[in-house]
Design an enzyme around this catalytic site. Structure first.
Site, PDB file in Angstrom:
ATOM      1  N   LYS A   1       4.950   7.657  -0.999  1.00 57.21           N
ATOM      2  CA  LYS A   1       4.518   8.808   0.017  1.00 57.21           C
ATOM      3  C   LYS A   1       5.942   9.514   0.475  1.00 57.21           C
ATOM      4  O   LYS A   1       6.871   8.932   0.304  1.00 57.21           O
ATOM      5  CB  LYS A   1       3.505   8.276   1.117  1.00 57.21           C
ATOM      6  CG  LYS A   1       2.230   7.742   0.590  1.00 57.21           C
ATOM      7  CD  LYS A   1       1.399   8.608  -0.398  1.00 57.21           C
ATOM      8  CE  LYS A   1       0.026   8.262  -0.781  1.00 57.21           C
ATOM      9  NZ  LYS A   1      -0.107   7.001  -1.514  1.00 57.21           N
TER      10      LYS A   1
HETATM   11  C1  LIG Z   1      -1.667   6.363  -1.554  1.00 58.56           C
HETATM   12  C2  LIG Z   1      -3.003   6.709  -1.296  1.00 58.56           C
HETATM   13  C3  LIG Z   1      -3.964   5.819  -0.889  1.00 58.56           C
HETATM   14  C4  LIG Z   1      -3.498   4.300  -0.831  1.00 58.56           C
HETATM   15  O1  LIG Z   1      -2.379   3.902  -0.084  1.00 58.56           O
HETATM   16  P1  LIG Z   1      -1.898   2.434   0.295  1.00 58.56           P
HETATM   17  O2  LIG Z   1      -1.127   2.599   1.329  1.00 58.56           O
HETATM   18  O3  LIG Z   1      -1.168   2.413  -1.071  1.00 58.56           O
HETATM   19  O4  LIG Z   1      -2.914   1.703   0.194  1.00 58.56           O
HETATM   20  C5  LIG Z   1      -5.295   6.262  -0.581  1.00 58.56           C
HETATM   21  N1  LIG Z   1      -5.503   7.468  -0.478  1.00 58.56           N
HETATM   22  C6  LIG Z   1      -4.954   8.538  -1.003  1.00 58.56           C
HETATM   23  C7  LIG Z   1      -5.232   9.781  -1.300  1.00 58.56           C
HETATM   24  C8  LIG Z   1      -3.635   8.012  -1.518  1.00 58.56           C
HETATM   25  O5  LIG Z   1      -2.896   8.943  -2.105  1.00 58.56           O
END
Ligand SMILES: *Cc1c(COP(=O)(O)O)cnc(C)c1O
Length: 405
Positions: free
Chosen positions: A193
């Site tokens: 992210k």
């Molecule tokens: C990355 C992501 C998640 C999960 O995030 P984590 O922190 O890895 O649990 C959930 N929803 C979306 C849309 C994502 O892109």
């Protein structure tokens, strides 16, 4: 790709993401250790939560080990159970749907918009039943869903709204931070992210009546948060719960990233602009389309993707780039067409628009320290791929991709 990790020209491959330090990460970690507190809910956890609350106007932020954990808490706070239905897109990460399914509730997948790949607000009403309890909109690439209409619909039908804002930290809709608009919101600080701590997340509690229970569910079903604030003289087991508390080491790393939020966004913005400039001729020629940013949405520049004319062209371009050391990729195999989706009663063909868009999308490397040389290489390779292919005669028209299919 060669097994030694180099491209045929000998240059190192360009990954989709690369971890980086934005500032004081390492010194904050050692500060946490020397201060004698590396468990959760210490000074760095509190600082992260306070920064997010202030910057984004959120009543209460609870740091979590992942966005997945935040979504799971949010689903529990919506009191979901067997027989309940939740509206969400099929074009999302598994965690959005798992949060619903693990409580025995049913995910009701609704089509996405062709321009933003977000839940199509105009199709939600038709999917409502007397069993609908909540809507889980996902802000794809950090570009907002049409939250005005979604909140209006939810309020008219007494539904809870949980924003999956995993990709939408530091983005806005009509001036309001994403994650701060629904009853609840979930952020991710996963390595992939914009702001990262390896794994990490946060639950945004916007509905004041949900805050107390959120604290309890997150802390093993105890009222320890009240105890720490001196509101009760001992803490005890008061509800179901889990442990969804990240360690101070994770929050120390994250706090440095949060402090550098503006610089990180500015850098990603510059990368976004450069891709748009470098690919503008191909876009004008109708050979690809870049992400749309609708009126009223402020982008966090999470991802740069290409929407291509067909799945075959997407696959060919992806192979072409990978052979030359550029790790372009796609994501989100639509959940309804997955093995688990089929177990839930869905079939391929149920959501034709979602399936078509997912098959035509390709993401380009977008990360904080992507160098200009690296980015030029990506742009040049995309251009050379198209230079050696004549335009398809019967162009379905990428200009059309925004409006209908
Ligand atoms: C990355 C992501 C998640 C999960 O995030 P984590 O922190 O890895 O649990 C959930 N929803 C979306 C849309 C994502 O892109």
């Amino acid at each position: 790709m060669r097994t030694d990790g180099t491209s045929p020209t000998g240059t190192p491959p360009i990954p989709l993401h690369r971890p980086y330090l934005a500032g004081a990460e390492l010194s904050y970690i050692s500060q946490a250790i020397t201060s004698g507190c590396i468990r959760g809910d210490g000074p760095f956890t509190r600082r992260c939560a306070a920064l997010l609350e202030q910057k984004f106007g959120i009543a209460k932020v609870l740091m979590t080990p992942s966005c997945t954990a935040a979504l799971e808490l949010a689903a529990m706070l919506c009191d979901l159970g067997p027989g309940d239905e939740v509206i969400l897109p099929s074009y999302t990460f598994v965690s959005t749907a798992n949060a619903v399914v693990r409580l025995g509730a049913k995910p009701v997948f609704v089509e996405i918009r062709a321009d933003t790949l977000n839940l199509d607000e105009s199709r939600i009403e038709a999917a409502l039943t007397p069993r609908t309890r909540a809507i889980f909109p996902v802000h794809y690439g950090g570009i907002s869903c049409e939250m005005g209409q979604i909140m209006e619909l939810a309020n008219a039908h007494g539904l809870k709204v949980v924003e999956d804002a995993a990709q939408a930290v530091d983005a806005t809709y009509r001036g309001r931070a994403l994650g701060s608009i629904g009853h609840l919101g979930a952020y991710s600080f996963h390595e992939t992210k914009n702001l990262v701590s390896g794994e990490g997340g946060a639950l945004c509690c916007n509905a004041p009546e949900l805050i107390e229970r959120a604290e309890i569910l997150r802390d093993k079903g105890t009222n320890r948060a009240k105890f720490f604030r001196g509101e009760v003289d001992k803490y005890t087991w008061v509800d179901v719960g889990s442990s969804a508390i990240p360690s101070e080491i994770v929050c120390a790393f994250l706090y440095a990233q949060l402090e550098a939020m503006d610089a990180i966004k500015a850098r990603r913005h510059a990368i976004d602009i450069r891709y748009r400039e470098g690919l503008s001729d191909l876009e004008a020629a109708g050979r690809l389309r870049l992400p749309a940013i609708p009126e009223g949405c402020d982008s966090p520049f999470h991802t740069v993707y290409l929407m291509l004319e067909s799945g075959a062209i997407r696959d060919a371009l992806m192979a072409y780039l990978r052979e030359r050391g550029v790790m372009a990729t796609f994501h989100f195999v639509p959940l309804h067409a997955s093995p688990m989706g089929r177990r839930l009663g869905y079939r391929e063909g149920d959501l034709p628009l979602t399936e078509d868009l997912a098959a035509r999308l390709l993401r380009l490397p977008t990360f904080f320290d992507l160098s200009e040389v690296e980015q030029s290489r990506v742009i040049d390779l995309v251009a050379s791929f198209f230079a050696q292919r004549s335009p398809t005669s019967k162009r379905r028209g990428l200009s059309l991709a925004c409006v209908d299919l």
